[in-house]
Design an enzyme around this catalytic site. Structure first.
Site: not given
Ligand SMILES: [Zn+2]
Length: 405
Positions: A97, A162
């Site tokens: 992501d 994340e």
């Molecule tokens: Zn990162």
């Protein structure tokens, strides 16, 4: 064009704004499968987060087939897909992501159209961290093809959450790994750790992070009648002053002193004659191992009591500090590989924000972060040097050779 560059470009072209994976993990999975990795997608309930775990183990034990329970009994940890985990187990950790593009108009090229200009690859995620995702994947595939008889287990774990709240992401997979008794020996997090020049920094640990959401209660009223009001904003100001003055620690040889910051301070209804009855403060500590969340919370309670401030406090512990030994096998292998390929002697430190490494380190893994330059991450015109992609691949590959041959 190098394989790493090609893969990095294909990843950038997927608009994977957290927690959307947008097909990134399929691209990685295809490559890893072709090289013989056993791939699985792990998801927690219906969360939109995707996690790809790819494992390869070419020891004798892996060639056994038969009843999973029997193999488990005879050989210990067993991956239900048919892989027996042998040690050492090196896990590469990444995320597919990215953060949003931000001010689209300020980009010189489309953030989701990989663009090469003057030796730089531009695009959202080029540095954080699709470039390293590509380098890790290509290094792992190259390694198992060149050395089919390597020892131990190598794996890649990438998550699509994340940059967001990590829900259904690496914390979930860490629990799954625990349940399956798949404990990594080493973990290389491919986050962009390089600061000024590529290769200058290996993160050997991270500070902890705790946020406090504080609501201070007072009594709202007309400013002309001071005896009838209890101004919550004044109390908030007193609390912040006391928190700023609180002597916490001087740091350790590996960690800077614990730091405190107010991130939000809201009070008042917008009128010029009303004293506010409540004050909302959000603040954050980045703390070293000399502190614990409980110690910090007690310090806040003490100040509230001393200052006679009535408040409701909610704490969010974002991560605990962790540190890997400076003479660990992984840090030695990684430092040498960085020096061999860049000529730069990396500094070993614990600066910067938290990363998903904080969820893997508690499994007992020597956890390090090493990746591309971080000068443009989360910014407009995020980019990485094209040649660094190739060098990073070679560095990761050399680490695997050092540990698994
Ligand atoms: Zn990162």
């Amino acid at each position: 064009m190098s394989e790493t560059l090609e893969l990095a470009q294909a990843l950038i072209a997927c608009k994977s704004i957290t927690p959307d994976d947008a097909g990134c993990q399929d691209l990685l999975e295809q490559k890893l499968k072709d090289a013989g990795f056993n791939c699985r997608t792990l998801r927690e309930n219906m969360y939109p987060t995707f996690n790809l775990l790819a494992l390869a183990c070419h020891d004798e034990q892996a060639k056994l087939d038969g009843d999973p329970e029997m193999i488990k009994a005879q050989h210990g940890p067993y991956d239900p897909s048919g892989i027996v985990i042998t040690k050492p187990f090196t896990l590469f950790l990444g995320h597919t992501d990215v953060v949003a593009a931000g001010d689209m108009g300020a980009w010189s090229s489309d953030p989701f159209t990989p663009t090469i200009k003057d030796g730089m690859l531009y695009g959202r995620g080029a540095a954080d961290m699709k470039g390293a995702d590509a380098a890790m994947t290509v290094a792992m595939c190259n390694f198992v093809r060149k050395h089919p008889d390597f020892k131990g287990t190598i794996g890649l774990l990438v998550t699509s959450n994340e940059e967001g709240d990590a829900v259904g992401g690496v914390p979930f997979v860490a629990e799954w790994l625990k349940k399956e008794h798949l404990y990594p020996t080493y973990c290389v997090v491919g986050e962009p750790s390089s600061n000024q020049v590529f290769g200058d920094t290996i993160k050997i640990g991270r500070r902890g992070s705790m946020t406090a959401h504080i609501t201070i209660h007072g009594t709202q009223g007309h400013v002309a009648y001071p005896d009838k009001i209890d101004n919550a904003a004044h109390k908030g100001a007193r609390l912040v002053a006391a928190l700023l003055e609180a002597k916490l620690d001087e740091g350790t040889p590996d960690f800077p002193p614990t730091s405190f910051n107010v991130t939000n301070f809201n009070s008042g209804v917008g009128a010029e004659n009303i004293a506010p009855g409540s004050c909302e403060i959000m603040c954050n500590w980045r703390f070293n191992p000399l502190q614990t969340p409980l110690k910090l919370q007690k310090m806040v309670e003490k100040i509230l009591e001393r200052e006679r401030i009535y408040a409701t406090v909610r704490y969010v512990i974002n991560g605990l500090p962790f540190i890997s030994e400076r003479d660990g096998a992984l840090v030695q292998a990684l430092s040498k590989a960085v020096q061999d390929h860049t000529g730069v002697i990396p500094d070993l430190n614990t600066l910067g924000g938290t990363s998903d490494g904080r969820f893997i380190a508690p499994l007992g893994a020597e956890t390090l972060e090493f990746g591309l330059c971080n000068g443009t991450i989360h910014k407009v015109n995020e980019c990485t040097k094209v040649e660094d992609l190739e060098t990073l691949t070679k560095i990761y590959e050399q680490v695997l050779e050092q540990i698994h041959l």
